[in-house]
Design a protein around this motif. Sequence first.
Motif, short mmCIF file in Angstrom:
data_model
loop_
_atom_site.label_atom_id
_atom_site.label_comp_id
_atom_site.label_asym_id
_atom_site.label_seq_id
_atom_site.Cartn_x
_atom_site.Cartn_y
_atom_site.Cartn_z
N LEU A 72 23.64 -23.83 20.37
CA LEU A 72 22.55 -22.89 20.54
C LEU A 72 22.94 -21.55 21.34
O LEU A 72 22.74 -20.48 21.32
CB LEU A 72 21.52 -23.70 21.63
N ASP A 73 23.95 -21.83 22.27
CA ASP A 73 24.76 -20.73 23.13
C ASP A 73 25.30 -19.62 22.08
O ASP A 73 25.25 -18.58 22.03
CB ASP A 73 25.69 -21.23 24.05
N PHE A 74 26.11 -20.47 21.22
CA PHE A 74 26.80 -19.95 20.15
C PHE A 74 25.75 -18.78 19.21
O PHE A 74 26.15 -17.64 18.84
CB PHE A 74 27.83 -20.61 19.02
N LEU A 75 24.71 -19.33 18.86
CA LEU A 75 23.81 -18.79 17.92
C LEU A 75 23.08 -17.64 18.65
O LEU A 75 22.51 -16.78 17.99
CB LEU A 75 22.87 -19.66 17.41
N ARG A 76 23.06 -17.87 19.77
CA ARG A 76 22.16 -16.75 20.75
C ARG A 76 23.33 -15.58 20.70
O ARG A 76 22.81 -14.43 20.50
CB ARG A 76 22.22 -17.37 22.31
N CYS A 77 24.48 -15.79 20.80
CA CYS A 77 25.46 -14.56 20.84
C CYS A 77 25.33 -13.95 19.29
O CYS A 77 25.47 -12.79 19.12
CB CYS A 77 26.62 -15.03 21.12
N VAL A 78 25.34 -14.89 18.37
CA VAL A 78 25.46 -14.31 16.96
C VAL A 78 24.27 -13.53 16.62
O VAL A 78 24.19 -12.40 16.02
CB VAL A 78 25.81 -15.37 15.73
N LEU A 116 23.40 -4.57 16.37
CA LEU A 116 23.94 -3.73 15.38
C LEU A 116 22.99 -2.98 14.60
O LEU A 116 22.84 -1.78 14.40
CB LEU A 116 24.93 -4.51 14.48
N VAL A 117 21.83 -3.74 14.33
CA VAL A 117 20.60 -3.16 13.49
C VAL A 117 20.00 -2.18 14.49
O VAL A 117 19.88 -0.99 13.98
CB VAL A 117 19.55 -4.21 12.97
N VAL A 118 19.79 -2.15 15.57
CA VAL A 118 19.02 -1.49 16.49
C VAL A 118 19.71 -0.24 16.66
O VAL A 118 19.19 1.09 16.63
CB VAL A 118 18.41 -1.88 17.85
N SER A 119 21.20 -0.26 16.79
CA SER A 119 22.08 0.96 17.24
C SER A 119 22.30 1.45 16.06
O SER A 119 22.11 2.93 16.05
CB SER A 119 23.34 0.17 17.49
N PHE A 144 29.17 -9.32 23.53
CA PHE A 144 28.54 -10.56 22.68
C PHE A 144 29.48 -11.24 21.84
O PHE A 144 29.55 -12.52 21.51
CB PHE A 144 26.97 -10.32 22.00
N ALA A 145 30.35 -10.22 21.09
CA ALA A 145 31.29 -11.00 20.16
C ALA A 145 32.33 -11.50 20.85
O ALA A 145 32.69 -12.50 20.30
CB ALA A 145 31.74 -9.64 19.31
N TYR A 146 32.66 -10.99 21.87
CA TYR A 146 33.86 -11.70 22.87
C TYR A 146 33.28 -12.99 23.55
O TYR A 146 33.99 -13.93 23.44
CB TYR A 146 34.37 -10.76 24.09
N ASP A 147 31.95 -13.14 23.77
CA ASP A 147 31.35 -14.23 24.32
C ASP A 147 31.15 -15.32 23.24
O ASP A 147 31.79 -16.49 23.54
CB ASP A 147 30.01 -13.97 24.91
#
Length: 105
Positions: A42-48, A55-58, A83-86
């Motif tokens: 769940l922590d990994f999916l939160r980051c992804v 990315l979409v908002v930026s 978030f990618a590093y996390d």
Amino acid sequence: MLSAWDRRDRPREEVAAAGLQGFAVDKNFLSSLKGILLETELDFLRCVSAIIIFLVVSFAAVTSREGAAIAAFVFGIILVSVFAYDAFKIYQTEMAPRATQGDQQ
């Protein structure tokens, strides 16, 4: 579920506790291997999911070509990299070693 008649006869604390009984946290499950893996996934999916959303908002913000939109784009790209590093550290420390340990056994 409690009927209206049962609620009237019981104290409010018991009624509230009975209503929240399904939301209790099982600490034995969370300390087991399945619970730890679920928490890690769940922590990994939160980051992804945060990476995808930022990315979409930026990229949507930078299309207007205003100063604030460009600043939002830069801030979003910085957050995406954090978030990618996390996500990378979570995968490297918690998910990858378990996969290699399972292959050796």
